[in-house]
Design a protein around this motif. Structure first.
Motif, PDB file in Angstrom:
ATOM      1  N   PRO A  24       0.834  -1.202   0.000  1.00 19.82           N
ATOM      2  CA  PRO A  24       0.000   0.000   0.000  1.00 19.82           C
ATOM      3  C   PRO A  24       0.862   1.244   0.000  1.00 19.82           C
ATOM      4  O   PRO A  24       1.993   1.231   0.492  1.00 19.82           O
ATOM      5  N   PRO A  25       0.384   2.348  -0.570  1.00 19.40           N
ATOM      6  CA  PRO A  25       1.167   3.582  -0.564  1.00 19.40           C
ATOM      7  C   PRO A  25       1.377   4.083   0.855  1.00 19.40           C
ATOM      8  O   PRO A  25       0.482   4.009   1.694  1.00 19.40           O
ATOM      9  N   GLY A  26       2.564   4.568   1.139  1.00 25.50           N
ATOM     10  CA  GLY A  26       2.866   5.072   2.468  1.00 25.50           C
ATOM     11  C   GLY A  26       2.842   6.589   2.498  1.00 25.50           C
ATOM     12  O   GLY A  26       2.855   7.263   1.471  1.00 25.50           O
ATOM     13  N   GLY A  27       2.789   7.139   3.724  1.00 24.25           N
ATOM     14  CA  GLY A  27       2.911   8.569   3.892  1.00 24.25           C
ATOM     15  C   GLY A  27       1.668   9.377   3.577  1.00 24.25           C
ATOM     16  O   GLY A  27       1.717  10.603   3.540  1.00 24.25           O
ATOM     17  N   VAL A  28       0.534   8.699   3.314  1.00 25.25           N
ATOM     18  CA  VAL A  28      -0.719   9.417   3.108  1.00 25.25           C
ATOM     19  C   VAL A  28      -1.693   9.005   4.208  1.00 25.25           C
ATOM     20  O   VAL A  28      -1.417   8.120   5.013  1.00 25.25           O
ATOM     21  N   HIS A  29      -2.837   9.649   4.235  1.00 20.89           N
ATOM     22  CA  HIS A  29      -3.842   9.330   5.245  1.00 20.89           C
ATOM     23  C   HIS A  29      -4.666   8.134   4.774  1.00 20.89           C
ATOM     24  O   HIS A  29      -5.119   8.089   3.634  1.00 20.89           O
ATOM     25  N   HIS A  30      -4.834   7.180   5.669  1.00 19.89           N
ATOM     26  CA  HIS A  30      -5.593   5.979   5.367  1.00 19.89           C
ATOM     27  C   HIS A  30      -6.640   5.779   6.453  1.00 19.89           C
ATOM     28  O   HIS A  30      -6.449   6.179   7.599  1.00 19.89           O
ATOM     29  N   ASN A  31      -7.699   5.108   6.105  1.00 17.42           N
ATOM     30  CA  ASN A  31      -8.573   4.541   7.121  1.00 17.42           C
ATOM     31  C   ASN A  31      -9.231   3.289   6.573  1.00 17.42           C
ATOM     32  O   ASN A  31      -9.525   3.202   5.383  1.00 17.42           O
ATOM     33  N   PHE A  32      -9.379   2.314   7.453  1.00 15.31           N
ATOM     34  CA  PHE A  32     -10.059   1.065   7.147  1.00 15.31           C
ATOM     35  C   PHE A  32     -11.385   1.019   7.890  1.00 15.31           C
ATOM     36  O   PHE A  32     -11.513   1.519   9.017  1.00 15.31           O
ATOM     37  N   PHE A  33     -12.366   0.387   7.274  1.00 16.43           N
ATOM     38  CA  PHE A  33     -13.631   0.025   7.907  1.00 16.43           C
ATOM     39  C   PHE A  33     -13.952  -1.373   7.411  1.00 16.43           C
ATOM     40  O   PHE A  33     -13.557  -1.746   6.302  1.00 16.43           O
ATOM     41  N   THR A  34     -14.658  -2.145   8.197  1.00 18.50           N
ATOM     42  CA  THR A  34     -14.917  -3.506   7.745  1.00 18.50           C
ATOM     43  C   THR A  34     -16.245  -4.020   8.262  1.00 18.50           C
ATOM     44  O   THR A  34     -16.775  -3.519   9.259  1.00 18.50           O
ATOM     45  N   LEU A  35     -16.762  -5.013   7.569  1.00 23.91           N
ATOM     46  CA  LEU A  35     -17.964  -5.721   7.997  1.00 23.91           C
ATOM     47  C   LEU A  35     -17.972  -7.084   7.331  1.00 23.91           C
ATOM     48  O   LEU A  35     -17.208  -7.345   6.388  1.00 23.91           O
ATOM     49  N   THR A  36     -18.820  -7.960   7.844  1.00 21.75           N
ATOM     50  CA  THR A  36     -18.942  -9.322   7.339  1.00 21.75           C
ATOM     51  C   THR A  36     -20.396  -9.572   6.976  1.00 21.75           C
ATOM     52  O   THR A  36     -21.300  -9.195   7.726  1.00 21.75           O
TER      53      THR A  36
END
Length: 483
Positions: A333-345
């Motif tokens: 994944p690209p580094g140094g930027v803003h990330h956020n994860f969300f998840t569901l099943t």
């Protein structure tokens, strides 16, 4: 204004921010400096400090500045660091600390902390293969790429991360999905032994025979019980594999979804196959695309498991015979930027997948109207989830380059989860499980394990950490005290 240290202009702002909030915080670092760890404790004046902070995947964690970073080289070093920080509480307010292996934690503050002490395990990165037991002993600070490269010299592998730069420790204690999940389950299912440093500094092991209750909860319980310093995993013979990424026009979605559902339903027939379907929009490209990460854990080209996808016209393909460490390099994944994860099943149901794609399309338009970032993206990664391939895990992954957009992407992410979950429940396809390694900060993956498991995890935490060190002195991550 107080200046903590002399520094070059380019990092001056960083150094100023790392001034301890109060004297008691710097006292925690002084306590570490007074031990045999002295040459492994680094202040903001050190290049090592800045290299450590700058190597986090998420920009949000790069913008947290501990009072010092300690880089242990062994379990004994970790033991000394923990016991020193706990003992320092006798003479000062509680010394807070964070623990990182690869630094890919999805929640800000889970692997780093302002004005705290960061225990950086990156120097503990060895992998040793034991031919007599067919196991691999892997230090928690190793990255999966180095693990695969070492084991390939013996024509062996272990189930592990699908991105080579992800760290071993947090990945395994969060569960761990892999290319080999249909064969071996989650990565934590392949663990035969943990070496762990407890809150009192004791170095111990956890397996089926020694501390079996601790062994059970470490497989998915994250950083609630101690610092895992070594993980022993079952190994298996591994040749090269066939894998890569195939990209398609969004217009193929009507054919992609039934093909994906059928693949998931039939996965038990050929467990060597692995598939991640990525529905992506990036501001640079300006149009949505679909990509399939196809991996087959044998060196067999065009296996029948992916037959329905071969018939679809594609834009590009990187499919090839390659080693495991090469294939996992494609998922950096690209580094140094803003990330956020969300998840569901949710259930492996084409109606839910169609609705999830519609919800993402709507979210893209919402973001376009409000976003300030020039470079941003929204991705949904759908993947079959073991051990029962009747459900899918959906990872919603956002990236953006302007910190001012953080509230926007957080709001959109949580709203998407809520809307997809609501629709899935209405179709009888909801599921409370939340995969910890993908969970957002306000999600509650530990509660998703069920009340009985949560009660057992709390009992074990109290048994091995009666003072609650890993609940309150190590505040980052998903905590049993808050579940």
């Amino acid at each position: 204004m107080k200046v903590c240290a002399n520094s070059i202009v380019s990092v001056l702002d960083t150094v100023l921010k790392t001034c301890p909030a109060n004297g008691s915080v710097s006292a925690c670092c002084v306590a570490l400096k007074s031990t045999s760890l002295s040459d492994r404790v680094f202040y903001p004046t050190s290049d090592v400090y800045h290299q450590s902070i700058g190597s986090y995947w998420r920009a949000d964690n790069q913008q947290l500045y501990p009072s010092c970073v300690v880089q242990p080289h062994s379990a004994q070093d970790v033991s000394l660091a923990v016991s020193t920080l706990v003992k320092a509480n006798d003479n000062s307010p509680r010394c807070q600390f964070a623990v990182r292996s690869g630094g890919h934690g999805t929640v800000t503050g889970s692997t780093n902390g302002d004005y705290a002490v960061t225990i950086d395990l990156s120097q503990m990165n060895q992998t040793v293969y034991h031919a007599d037991t067919c196991t691999a002993s892997i230090q928690a600070g190793a990255r999966w790429k180095s693990v695969y490269k070492t084991l390939s010299q013996h024509n062996m592998a272990v189930p592990g991360g699908r991105s080579g730069m992800v760290g071993v420790g947090g990945f395994v204690t969060g569960g761990g999905n892999s290319f080999h999940s249909a064969q071996y389950g989650l990565v934590c299912d392949a663990v035969v032994n943990f070496e762990i440093v407890l809150a009192n500094g004791q170095i111990t092991t956890a397996n089926e025979h020694t501390n079996p209750d601790l062994f059970k909860v470490l497989r998915g319980g994250s950083n609630n019980f101690g610092i895992v310093t070594r993980i022993d995993l079952e190994a298996f013979e591994q040749e090269s594999l066939w894998g890569g990424v195939v990209t398609y026009n969004q217009s193929t979605a009507a054919q992609q979804i039934p093909a994906f559902v059928d693949f998931t339903s039939d996965l038990h027939k050929d467990p060597h196959a692995s598939l991640i379907a990525l529905y992506t929009y990036s501001s640079e490209l300006g149009v949505p695309v679909i990509s399939n990460a196809l991996e087959y854990t044998k060196p067999v080209e065009f296996p029948a498991a992916f037959a329905r996808f071969y018939a679809l016209p594609n834009i590009s393909s990187t499919m090839r015979i390659a080693d495991l460490d090469d294939v996992t390099s494609e998922f950096e994944p690209p580094g140094g930027v803003h990330h956020n994860f969300f998840t569901l099943t949710f259930a492996n149901d084409p109606r839910i997948l169609h609705r999830a794609v519609e919800i993402q399309t709507k979210a893209i338009e919402e973001i376009k109207h409000s976003v300030k970032s020039s470079a941003w993206s929204i991705m949904s990664l759908y993947q079959p989830f073991p051990a029962l391939f009747t459900h899918l895990v959906d990872l919603l992954w956002f990236t953006w380059d302007e910190i001012e957009d953080t509230p926007l992407f957080d709001s959109v992410g949580y709203a998407m989860v809520e809307e997809i979950e609501s629709y899935a429940r209405s179709r009888g396809g909801g599921n409370r499980y939340i995969y910890l390694n993908y969970a957002a900060g306000l999600q509650n993956p530990l509660r998703g394990y069920g009340e009985d498991n949560l009660r057992e995890m709390r009992r074990v935490a109290e048994k091995y950490d009666p003072l609650g060190v890993f609940q309150y002195q190590v505040p980052g991550g998903f905590k049993l005290s808050q579940a």
